[in-house]
Motif scaffolding. Structure first.
Motif, PDB file in Angstrom:
ATOM      1  N   ILE A  34       0.802  -1.198  -0.069  1.00 44.90           N
ATOM      2  CA  ILE A  34      -0.009   0.134   0.235  1.00 44.90           C
ATOM      3  C   ILE A  34       1.004   1.275   0.111  1.00 44.90           C
ATOM      4  O   ILE A  34       2.039   1.367   0.701  1.00 44.90           O
ATOM      5  CB  ILE A  34      -0.970  -0.152   1.171  1.00 44.90           C
ATOM      6  N   HIS A  38      -3.651   4.895  -2.538  1.00 41.60           N
ATOM      7  CA  HIS A  38      -4.368   3.370  -2.725  1.00 41.60           C
ATOM      8  C   HIS A  38      -5.865   3.699  -2.683  1.00 41.60           C
ATOM      9  O   HIS A  38      -6.242   4.378  -1.724  1.00 41.60           O
ATOM     10  CB  HIS A  38      -3.766   2.584  -1.486  1.00 41.60           C
ATOM     11  N   VAL A  70      -7.777   0.867   4.844  1.00 38.17           N
ATOM     12  CA  VAL A  70      -7.209   1.849   3.941  1.00 38.17           C
ATOM     13  C   VAL A  70      -7.919   2.737   3.394  1.00 38.17           C
ATOM     14  O   VAL A  70      -9.079   2.420   2.705  1.00 38.17           O
ATOM     15  CB  VAL A  70      -6.334   0.964   2.484  1.00 38.17           C
TER      16      VAL A  70
END
Length: 134
Positions: A34, A38, A70
Motif C-alpha cells: 500500500i 491507494h 485503507v
C-alpha cells in the motif's frame, strides 16, 4: 516520494503512528503493498509482519490477526496484538514456541491442538521478526 499516515492500534493502545512511503503485510487474501493514494479497502489480517518502509529503512511489527483499513491518505491497522521488532522479548517468544510445540505433541483434543498451533504460529512470527528473518 509521497507518504501515507499509518496507525497500528491494539486494545491496549497505539503501537505505531508515523508517515511512511509503503506498507506491506499479509491479508487473508494474500500479500498487500500500500502506498499513498491507494484505493479504499478493508481486509482481515493473518498472523504475520507489517513492514513499514520510509527513507531507506524498514520498521517491522508483528501482528496477530486483526483488520487493515485503507483510505487514500491513512492506513489503520486494528490488531488483536502488535509488537514492534525492537520490543519483542526473544527469550519469551522462544519459550512460548517450545510450550506450543510440547502442547502439540501432547494434545489429544482437536481444540487444544488448534490453540497450540495458533500459539506456535504467533511465537514463530515474533521470533522471525525479532531476528529479522521474515
Amino acid at each position: 516520494m509521497k507518504t501515507i499516515k499509518v496507525s497500528v492500534v491494539t486494545p491496549d493502545g497505539p503501537v505505531y503512528d508515523a508517515e511512511v512511503e509503503m506498507v506491506s503485510t499479509k491479508a487473508k487474501s494474500g500479500e498487500l503493498g500500500i502506498m499513498a493514494g491507494h484505493i479504499p479497502m478493508v481486509a482481515p489480517l493473518q498472523i504475520g509482519s507489517v513492514r513499514l518502509k520510509n527513507e531507506g529503512r524498514t520498521d517491522l511489527i508483528a501482528v496477530n490477526g486483526g483488520f487493515l483499513e485503507v483510505r487514500p491518505d491513512v492506513v489503520t491497522i486494528l490488531a488483536q496484538t502488535a509488537e514492534r521488532a525492537e520490543t519483542i522479548d526473544l527469550a519469551r517468544a522462544q519459550a512460548a514456541k517450545a510450550r506450543a510445540e510440547q502442547r502439540l505433541q501432547d494434545s489429544t483434543d482437536a481444540v487444544d491442538a488448534k490453540r497450540a498451533e495458533l500459539a506456535l504460529k504467533r511465537a514463530v512470527n515474533r521470533i522471525n521478526i525479532a531476528e529479522r528473518n521474515f
